[in-house]
Design a protein around this motif. Structure first.
Motif, PDB file in Angstrom:
ATOM      1  N   GLN A   5      62.076 -10.001  11.702  1.00  0.00           N
ATOM      2  CA  GLN A   5      61.919  -9.919  13.145  1.00  0.00           C
ATOM      3  C   GLN A   5      60.518  -9.459  13.563  1.00  0.00           C
ATOM      4  O   GLN A   5      60.115  -9.675  14.688  1.00  0.00           O
ATOM      5  N   LEU A   6      59.766  -8.806  12.667  1.00  0.00           N
ATOM      6  CA  LEU A   6      58.447  -8.287  13.012  1.00  0.00           C
ATOM      7  C   LEU A   6      57.387  -9.365  12.845  1.00  0.00           C
ATOM      8  O   LEU A   6      57.397 -10.118  11.883  1.00  0.00           O
ATOM      9  N   ARG A   7      56.457  -9.396  13.781  1.00  0.00           N
ATOM     10  CA  ARG A   7      55.368 -10.360  13.706  1.00  0.00           C
ATOM     11  C   ARG A   7      54.312  -9.876  12.721  1.00  0.00           C
ATOM     12  O   ARG A   7      54.069  -8.671  12.610  1.00  0.00           O
ATOM     13  N   PRO A   8      53.640 -10.771  12.014  1.00  0.00           N
ATOM     14  CA  PRO A   8      52.607 -10.373  11.051  1.00  0.00           C
ATOM     15  C   PRO A   8      51.446  -9.622  11.706  1.00  0.00           C
ATOM     16  O   PRO A   8      50.851  -8.742  11.097  1.00  0.00           O
ATOM     17  N   GLU A   9      51.114  -9.965  12.942  1.00  0.00           N
ATOM     18  CA  GLU A   9      50.021  -9.275  13.631  1.00  0.00           C
ATOM     19  C   GLU A   9      50.337  -7.801  13.822  1.00  0.00           C
ATOM     20  O   GLU A   9      49.460  -6.954  13.754  1.00  0.00           O
ATOM     21  N   LEU A  10      51.616  -7.514  14.067  1.00  0.00           N
ATOM     22  CA  LEU A  10      52.019  -6.122  14.237  1.00  0.00           C
ATOM     23  C   LEU A  10      51.859  -5.357  12.929  1.00  0.00           C
ATOM     24  O   LEU A  10      51.333  -4.241  12.908  1.00  0.00           O
ATOM     25  N   ILE A  11      52.286  -5.961  11.832  1.00  0.00           N
ATOM     26  CA  ILE A  11      52.172  -5.305  10.529  1.00  0.00           C
ATOM     27  C   ILE A  11      50.705  -5.084  10.178  1.00  0.00           C
ATOM     28  O   ILE A  11      50.308  -3.993   9.775  1.00  0.00           O
ATOM     29  N   TRP A  12      49.873  -6.125  10.324  1.00  0.00           N
ATOM     30  CA  TRP A  12      48.457  -6.004   9.984  1.00  0.00           C
ATOM     31  C   TRP A  12      47.728  -5.077  10.946  1.00  0.00           C
ATOM     32  O   TRP A  12      46.656  -4.569  10.636  1.00  0.00           O
ATOM     33  N   GLY A  13      48.286  -4.809  12.105  1.00  0.00           N
ATOM     34  CA  GLY A  13      47.693  -3.849  13.023  1.00  0.00           C
ATOM     35  C   GLY A  13      48.118  -2.424  12.728  1.00  0.00           C
ATOM     36  O   GLY A  13      47.373  -1.479  12.975  1.00  0.00           O
ATOM     37  N   LEU A  14      49.324  -2.258  12.190  1.00  0.00           N
ATOM     38  CA  LEU A  14      49.819  -0.916  11.918  1.00  0.00           C
ATOM     39  C   LEU A  14      49.318  -0.343  10.594  1.00  0.00           C
ATOM     40  O   LEU A  14      49.124   0.866  10.481  1.00  0.00           O
ATOM     41  N   VAL A  15      49.114  -1.181   9.601  1.00  0.00           N
ATOM     42  CA  VAL A  15      48.709  -0.684   8.275  1.00  0.00           C
ATOM     43  C   VAL A  15      47.389   0.086   8.344  1.00  0.00           C
ATOM     44  O   VAL A  15      47.304   1.210   7.859  1.00  0.00           O
ATOM     45  N   PRO A  16      46.310  -0.457   8.954  1.00  0.00           N
ATOM     46  CA  PRO A  16      45.082   0.345   9.009  1.00  0.00           C
ATOM     47  C   PRO A  16      45.236   1.614   9.839  1.00  0.00           C
ATOM     48  O   PRO A  16      44.600   2.620   9.549  1.00  0.00           O
ATOM     49  N   ARG A  17      46.097   1.578  10.840  1.00  0.00           N
ATOM     50  CA  ARG A  17      46.299   2.780  11.653  1.00  0.00           C
ATOM     51  C   ARG A  17      47.017   3.869  10.858  1.00  0.00           C
ATOM     52  O   ARG A  17      46.696   5.050  10.981  1.00  0.00           O
ATOM     53  N   PHE A  18      47.976   3.496  10.033  1.00  0.00           N
ATOM     54  CA  PHE A  18      48.637   4.485   9.181  1.00  0.00           C
ATOM     55  C   PHE A  18      47.675   5.030   8.124  1.00  0.00           C
ATOM     56  O   PHE A  18      47.691   6.217   7.821  1.00  0.00           O
ATOM     57  N   ILE A  19      46.834   4.156   7.580  1.00  0.00           N
ATOM     58  CA  ILE A  19      45.822   4.625   6.627  1.00  0.00           C
ATOM     59  C   ILE A  19      44.859   5.576   7.329  1.00  0.00           C
ATOM     60  O   ILE A  19      44.468   6.607   6.770  1.00  0.00           O
ATOM     61  N   GLY A  20      44.479   5.263   8.556  1.00  0.00           N
ATOM     62  CA  GLY A  20      43.624   6.152   9.334  1.00  0.00           C
ATOM     63  C   GLY A  20      44.277   7.500   9.578  1.00  0.00           C
ATOM     64  O   GLY A  20      43.621   8.542   9.487  1.00  0.00           O
ATOM     65  N   GLY A  96      41.332   1.380  16.032  1.00  0.00           N
ATOM     66  CA  GLY A  96      41.272  -0.054  15.775  1.00  0.00           C
ATOM     67  C   GLY A  96      39.985  -0.658  16.302  1.00  0.00           C
ATOM     68  O   GLY A  96      39.061   0.046  16.700  1.00  0.00           O
ATOM     69  N   GLY A  97      39.931  -1.953  16.287  1.00  0.00           N
ATOM     70  CA  GLY A  97      38.762  -2.653  16.799  1.00  0.00           C
ATOM     71  C   GLY A  97      37.838  -3.143  15.705  1.00  0.00           C
ATOM     72  O   GLY A  97      38.155  -3.099  14.525  1.00  0.00           O
ATOM     73  N   PRO A  98      36.654  -3.608  16.124  1.00  0.00           N
ATOM     74  CA  PRO A  98      35.736  -4.222  15.155  1.00  0.00           C
ATOM     75  C   PRO A  98      35.079  -3.223  14.210  1.00  0.00           C
ATOM     76  O   PRO A  98      34.470  -3.616  13.230  1.00  0.00           O
ATOM     77  N   VAL A  99      35.189  -1.935  14.479  1.00  0.00           N
ATOM     78  CA  VAL A  99      34.558  -0.913  13.630  1.00  0.00           C
ATOM     79  C   VAL A  99      35.464  -0.569  12.442  1.00  0.00           C
ATOM     80  O   VAL A  99      35.008   0.068  11.493  1.00  0.00           O
ATOM     81  N   CYS A 100      36.702  -1.017  12.457  1.00  0.00           N
ATOM     82  CA  CYS A 100      37.665  -0.646  11.410  1.00  0.00           C
ATOM     83  C   CYS A 100      37.190  -0.905   9.980  1.00  0.00           C
ATOM     84  O   CYS A 100      37.322  -0.019   9.142  1.00  0.00           O
ATOM     85  N   PRO A 101      36.684  -2.081   9.645  1.00  0.00           N
ATOM     86  CA  PRO A 101      36.273  -2.281   8.248  1.00  0.00           C
ATOM     87  C   PRO A 101      35.172  -1.330   7.809  1.00  0.00           C
ATOM     88  O   PRO A 101      35.170  -0.846   6.677  1.00  0.00           O
ATOM     89  N   TRP A 102      34.236  -1.028   8.716  1.00  0.00           N
ATOM     90  CA  TRP A 102      33.154  -0.093   8.379  1.00  0.00           C
ATOM     91  C   TRP A 102      33.691   1.316   8.221  1.00  0.00           C
ATOM     92  O   TRP A 102      33.294   2.042   7.305  1.00  0.00           O
ATOM     93  N   ALA A 103      34.587   1.722   9.100  1.00  0.00           N
ATOM     94  CA  ALA A 103      35.178   3.056   9.001  1.00  0.00           C
ATOM     95  C   ALA A 103      36.007   3.192   7.738  1.00  0.00           C
ATOM     96  O   ALA A 103      35.978   4.225   7.072  1.00  0.00           O
ATOM     97  N   LEU A 104      36.735   2.145   7.389  1.00  0.00           N
ATOM     98  CA  LEU A 104      37.548   2.168   6.172  1.00  0.00           C
ATOM     99  C   LEU A 104      36.663   2.295   4.940  1.00  0.00           C
ATOM    100  O   LEU A 104      36.943   3.090   4.037  1.00  0.00           O
ATOM    101  N   ALA A 105      35.579   1.534   4.898  1.00  0.00           N
ATOM    102  CA  ALA A 105      34.670   1.592   3.750  1.00  0.00           C
ATOM    103  C   ALA A 105      33.973   2.952   3.662  1.00  0.00           C
ATOM    104  O   ALA A 105      33.839   3.519   2.566  1.00  0.00           O
ATOM    105  N   LEU A 106      33.558   3.514   4.786  1.00  0.00           N
ATOM    106  CA  LEU A 106      32.878   4.808   4.778  1.00  0.00           C
ATOM    107  C   LEU A 106      33.826   5.931   4.391  1.00  0.00           C
ATOM    108  O   LEU A 106      33.450   6.839   3.636  1.00  0.00           O
TER     109      LEU A 106
END
Length: 108
Positions: A5-20, A96-106
């Motif tokens: 029932q969950l959309r993939p966009e929701l999952i891919w949006g929640l995973v980085p937020r939980f990691i954060g 979230g947003g476009p800074v996420c990959p940089w924040a994750l790497a840092l």
């Protein structure tokens, strides 16, 4: 059943937020501990350990044996700044947003 029932966009949006959120908790718990433990007047100062490692493992070998960003600088100011930088990166991941990959790497 729930995963269907969950959309993939929701999952891919929640995973980085939980990691954060995990980064905020982990680095936030280091804020009061890092300087009293490995600071210049801490229980186990880092500077003599890095000097001994530099003496025992000359050149790049020391970094390969004990990889750390603290080889670049290990003053008390840097020890106070590193966990706050991790908390800031975790908050960017939660936002979230476009800074996420940089924040994750840092933060990593």
């Amino acid at each position: 059943m729930l995963a269907a029932q969950l959309r993939p966009e929701l999952i891919w949006g929640l995973v980085p937020r939980f990691i954060g959120l995990l980064y905020v908790i982990a680095f936030g718990s280091l804020v009061p501990q890092l300087e009293p433990i490995i600071g210049s007047r801490g229980v186990f100062p880092l500077a003599p350990r890095l000097a001994a490692t530099r003496r025992d493992f000359p050149g790049v070998r020391g970094f390969l044996q004990f990889p750390s960003v603290l080889w670049l600088a290990h003053s008390d100011r840097v020890l106070r700044a590193i966990p706050w930088l991790g908390v800031l990166c975790g908050l960017y991941l939660c936002y979230g947003g476009p800074v996420c990959p940089w924040a994750l790497a840092l933060a990593w």
